[in-house]
Design an enzyme around this catalytic site. Sequence first.
Site, short mmCIF file in Angstrom:
data_model
loop_
_atom_site.label_atom_id
_atom_site.label_comp_id
_atom_site.label_asym_id
_atom_site.label_seq_id
_atom_site.Cartn_x
_atom_site.Cartn_y
_atom_site.Cartn_z
N GLY A 1 0.81 -1.22 0.00
CA GLY A 1 0.00 0.00 0.00
C GLY A 1 0.84 1.26 0.00
N CYS A 2 1.91 1.25 0.76
CA CYS A 2 2.77 2.44 0.86
C CYS A 2 3.52 2.67 -0.45
CB CYS A 2 3.74 2.30 2.03
SG CYS A 2 2.87 2.21 3.61
#
Length: 157
Positions: free
Chosen positions: A45-46
């Site tokens: 996600g990051c």
Amino acid sequence: MLKTGDKAPDFAAQDQDGKVVSLADVLAGGKSVILYFYPKDNTPGCTAEACSLRDGYSELSKKGFVVLGVSADSAASHAKFIEKYGLPFTLLVDADHRIAEAYGTWGEKKFMGRTYMGMIRTTFIIGTDGVIAQVFDKVKTKDHFGQILEWYESEKQ
């Protein structure tokens, strides 16, 4: 958690190169700030969020924004993350969570039935006057640039 209209807390933190960056210095340069808090370098996600901001970076720059990412990772981890994905913006080290706590983005999280303390993914748009213009607490990691651009365009109306 801070909200739109609040004065953004000033901070000074080390970046990926060991240089100290402060909000006051960036704002003194006449730029608005996209201050995004994310949990961890090199996680799916990051990485999606960082790459979305990377892909829209030139447009954000033209609109007068400086992008600053904040996580508890080390400067060395940030440097590797930047190099691996060609990130054109600064990542700040918040190992003691001081910045995250000031912005209300360090708190209790739940994952797979486990509760722990961690970085809460949140983005603050800070105007040149040091006031928070927008808070994104539901970040679309794969299209965060689009999410910010949509807000920006609606503000220009």
